[in-house]
Design a protein around this motif. Sequence first.
Motif, PDB file in Angstrom:
ATOM      1  N   LEU A  37       0.825  -1.496   6.362  1.00 39.81           N
ATOM      2  CA  LEU A  37       0.570  -2.176   5.090  1.00 39.81           C
ATOM      3  C   LEU A  37       1.444  -1.631   3.965  1.00 39.81           C
ATOM      4  CD1 LEU A  37      -3.320  -2.360   5.328  1.00 39.81           C
ATOM      5  CD2 LEU A  37      -1.682  -4.195   5.779  1.00 39.81           C
ATOM      6  N   ALA A  38       2.205  -0.573   4.250  1.00 37.95           N
ATOM      7  CA  ALA A  38       3.115  -0.001   3.263  1.00 37.95           C
ATOM      8  C   ALA A  38       4.539  -0.531   3.397  1.00 37.95           C
ATOM      9  CB  ALA A  38       3.126   1.526   3.389  1.00 37.95           C
ATOM     10  N   ASP A  39       4.811  -1.293   4.447  1.00 35.91           N
ATOM     11  CA  ASP A  39       6.185  -1.722   4.711  1.00 35.91           C
ATOM     12  C   ASP A  39       6.631  -2.883   3.836  1.00 35.91           C
ATOM     13  OD1 ASP A  39       6.356   0.190   6.709  1.00 35.91           O
ATOM     14  OD2 ASP A  39       5.773  -1.211   8.295  1.00 35.91           O
ATOM     15  N   GLN A  40       5.722  -3.819   3.572  1.00 34.92           N
ATOM     16  CA  GLN A  40       6.062  -5.004   2.806  1.00 34.92           C
ATOM     17  C   GLN A  40       4.801  -5.573   2.180  1.00 34.92           C
ATOM     18  OE1 GLN A  40       7.714  -7.966   5.429  1.00 34.92           O
ATOM     19  NE2 GLN A  40       5.944  -7.959   6.804  1.00 34.92           N
ATOM     20  N   GLU A 100     -12.564  -5.280  10.103  1.00 29.39           N
ATOM     21  CA  GLU A 100     -11.199  -4.808   9.921  1.00 29.39           C
ATOM     22  C   GLU A 100     -10.231  -5.660  10.715  1.00 29.39           C
ATOM     23  OE1 GLU A 100     -10.802  -1.295  13.221  1.00 29.39           O
ATOM     24  OE2 GLU A 100     -12.030  -0.867  11.456  1.00 29.39           O
ATOM     25  N   LYS A 101      -8.958  -5.546  10.335  1.00 31.41           N
ATOM     26  CA  LYS A 101      -7.894  -6.274  11.016  1.00 31.41           C
ATOM     27  C   LYS A 101      -6.656  -5.384  11.045  1.00 31.41           C
ATOM     28  CE  LYS A 101      -5.352  -9.755  12.576  1.00 31.41           C
ATOM     29  NZ  LYS A 101      -5.515 -10.330  13.938  1.00 31.41           N
ATOM     30  N   SER A 102      -6.063  -5.204  12.219  1.00 25.83           N
ATOM     31  CA  SER A 102      -4.855  -4.405  12.364  1.00 25.83           C
ATOM     32  C   SER A 102      -3.646  -5.309  12.565  1.00 25.83           C
ATOM     33  CB  SER A 102      -4.985  -3.444  13.550  1.00 25.83           C
ATOM     34  OG  SER A 102      -6.011  -2.499  13.324  1.00 25.83           O
ATOM     35  N   LEU A 103      -2.534  -4.937  11.934  1.00 30.51           N
ATOM     36  CA  LEU A 103      -1.298  -5.676  12.093  1.00 30.51           C
ATOM     37  C   LEU A 103      -0.767  -5.496  13.518  1.00 30.51           C
ATOM     38  CD1 LEU A 103       0.531  -4.616   8.796  1.00 30.51           C
ATOM     39  CD2 LEU A 103      -0.840  -6.680   9.181  1.00 30.51           C
ATOM     40  N   MET A 158       0.812  -1.203   0.000  1.00 27.18           N
ATOM     41  CA  MET A 158       0.000   0.000   0.000  1.00 27.18           C
ATOM     42  C   MET A 158       0.859   1.273   0.000  1.00 27.18           C
ATOM     43  SD  MET A 158      -3.031  -1.039  -0.205  1.00 27.18           S
ATOM     44  CE  MET A 158      -2.469  -2.503  -1.114  1.00 27.18           C
ATOM     45  N   PRO A 159       0.281   2.390  -0.444  1.00 27.86           N
ATOM     46  CA  PRO A 159       0.930   3.695  -0.252  1.00 27.86           C
ATOM     47  C   PRO A 159       0.799   4.120   1.202  1.00 27.86           C
ATOM     48  CG  PRO A 159      -1.233   4.005  -1.194  1.00 27.86           C
ATOM     49  CD  PRO A 159      -1.013   2.512  -1.109  1.00 27.86           C
ATOM     50  N   ARG A 160       1.293   5.299   1.527  1.00 28.97           N
ATOM     51  CA  ARG A 160       1.158   5.809   2.888  1.00 28.97           C
ATOM     52  C   ARG A 160       0.917   7.323   2.823  1.00 28.97           C
ATOM     53  NH1 ARG A 160       5.026   3.842   6.146  1.00 28.97           N
ATOM     54  NH2 ARG A 160       6.149   2.521   4.657  1.00 28.97           N
ATOM     55  N   GLY A 161       0.338   7.855   3.908  1.00 29.42           N
ATOM     56  CA  GLY A 161       0.155   9.293   4.001  1.00 29.42           C
ATOM     57  C   GLY A 161      -1.297   9.694   4.167  1.00 29.42           C
ATOM     58  N   MET A 166     -10.043  -5.210  -0.097  1.00 29.68           N
ATOM     59  CA  MET A 166      -9.067  -4.482   0.699  1.00 29.68           C
ATOM     60  C   MET A 166      -9.282  -2.990   0.522  1.00 29.68           C
ATOM     61  SD  MET A 166      -6.220  -2.469   1.061  1.00 29.68           S
ATOM     62  CE  MET A 166      -6.148  -2.128  -0.687  1.00 29.68           C
ATOM     63  N   GLU A 167      -9.383  -2.275   1.627  1.00 31.01           N
ATOM     64  CA  GLU A 167      -9.261  -0.822   1.640  1.00 31.01           C
ATOM     65  C   GLU A 167      -8.353  -0.441   2.795  1.00 31.01           C
ATOM     66  OE1 GLU A 167     -12.991   1.575   0.243  1.00 31.01           O
ATOM     67  OE2 GLU A 167     -13.669  -0.011   1.610  1.00 31.01           O
ATOM     68  N   MET A 168      -7.577   0.617   2.581  1.00 30.14           N
ATOM     69  CA  MET A 168      -6.746   1.170   3.642  1.00 30.14           C
ATOM     70  C   MET A 168      -6.915   2.673   3.643  1.00 30.14           C
ATOM     71  SD  MET A 168      -2.657   1.535   4.152  1.00 30.14           S
ATOM     72  CE  MET A 168      -2.799   3.209   3.495  1.00 30.14           C
ATOM     73  N   ILE A 169      -6.967   3.258   4.827  1.00 29.33           N
ATOM     74  CA  ILE A 169      -7.087   4.697   4.964  1.00 29.33           C
ATOM     75  C   ILE A 169      -5.754   5.239   5.451  1.00 29.33           C
ATOM     76  CG2 ILE A 169      -8.317   6.567   6.124  1.00 29.33           C
ATOM     77  CD1 ILE A 169      -9.903   4.935   4.024  1.00 29.33           C
ATOM     78  N   GLY A 170      -5.117   6.080   4.619  1.00 30.42           N
ATOM     79  CA  GLY A 170      -3.822   6.612   4.973  1.00 30.42           C
ATOM     80  C   GLY A 170      -3.898   7.625   6.098  1.00 30.42           C
ATOM     81  N   GLY A 171      -2.806   7.739   6.836  1.00 28.82           N
ATOM     82  CA  GLY A 171      -2.718   8.674   7.943  1.00 28.82           C
ATOM     83  C   GLY A 171      -2.168   7.986   9.178  1.00 28.82           C
ATOM     84  N   SER A 172      -1.584   8.760  10.057  1.00 32.35           N
ATOM     85  CA  SER A 172      -0.955   8.222  11.248  1.00 32.35           C
ATOM     86  C   SER A 172      -1.920   7.370  12.059  1.00 32.35           C
ATOM     87  CB  SER A 172      -0.436   9.369  12.119  1.00 32.35           C
ATOM     88  OG  SER A 172       0.158   8.885  13.297  1.00 32.35           O
ATOM     89  N   GLY A 173      -1.480   6.166  12.409  1.00 34.10           N
ATOM     90  CA  GLY A 173      -2.292   5.271  13.217  1.00 34.10           C
ATOM     91  C   GLY A 173      -3.338   4.494  12.459  1.00 34.10           C
TER      92      GLY A 173
END
Length: 305
Positions: A226-229, A218-221, A157-160, A188-195
């Motif tokens: 999700l942008a790390d690998q 939802e599921k949190s690592l 994923m991207p980040r920000g 899959m959806e991801m919402i960018g932003g801290s936390g």
Amino acid sequence: MCLIIGHMQKVFLYLLTTMKTLNYLLFSACLLFFSGCGTEDPSNPGTDNTQTEIAIPTTGYTSPESYDGMTLVWEDDFDGNSLDPANWSHESGTGQNGWGNNELQYYRSQNTSFQDGHLIITAKEESFNGSDYTSSRIISMGKQQFRYGRIDFRAVMPRGQGLWPALWMLGSNFETEGWPACGEIDIMEMIGGSGRENTVHGTVHWSNDGSYAQFGGEKSLSNGTLADQFHVFSIEWDATKIRWFIDNEVYHEIDITPAQLDEFRRSFFFIMNVAVGGNWPGSPNANTTFPQHMIVDYVRVFQAQ
């Protein structure tokens, strides 16, 4: 857009619960998938689609190439230097009301590139046709559609703040039935932003006797984002249920046997996109850096033998 339900009555408690979908209703009112946009020939992406080579992670989960009792019926490994026109088309423009969500990007085929067997969608901060951001949106509508099976997407994923990547599906009868009557499955959806960048969202949207409904989990690592690998985002889908996975760990399920959920017993096509801004993530801020990339290694569809 992860909780497990097994009873029909629980399904109907999740109505009108997110700003994303409230505004998406405006999108469905037009009943035109291509309103305010266009479809581009993937074999002719334009003249300025050159992308700077990016660092692709070398770590992460890889899903198996086979599953017991199932056969691989279709895959795209993105090994070429362009989209396969037998599988995909680009959508372009800003859609209706920012694709129904007040999104800020202009979708262009030029924001799609290929590197080392990966498809890359790049979100940029740049002025184009009245928009301050550009990105890409890719669909398999009219080309590849499926009913039931195991679907795996391997992606980074991207980040920000303000980034909103998605790997998802719409019912193949979208153009005749409109949304949400066609049904939507968000793999899959991801919402960018801290936390928020460590959490995957899986959701379905449908029409409950003419009224909009949704149900998601939802599921949190436990560490990292999700942008790390690479991670593998999956669903298993049959005539009775849909289950969501990340790296083969199930985190959400819905019973689709009720008659009001018959949207999910029909065929669906794929969509891959990176939105910028919109009602759910909010706009980018001073801490958001561009360009940002969603990197897709493969998509695979397995079905029961």
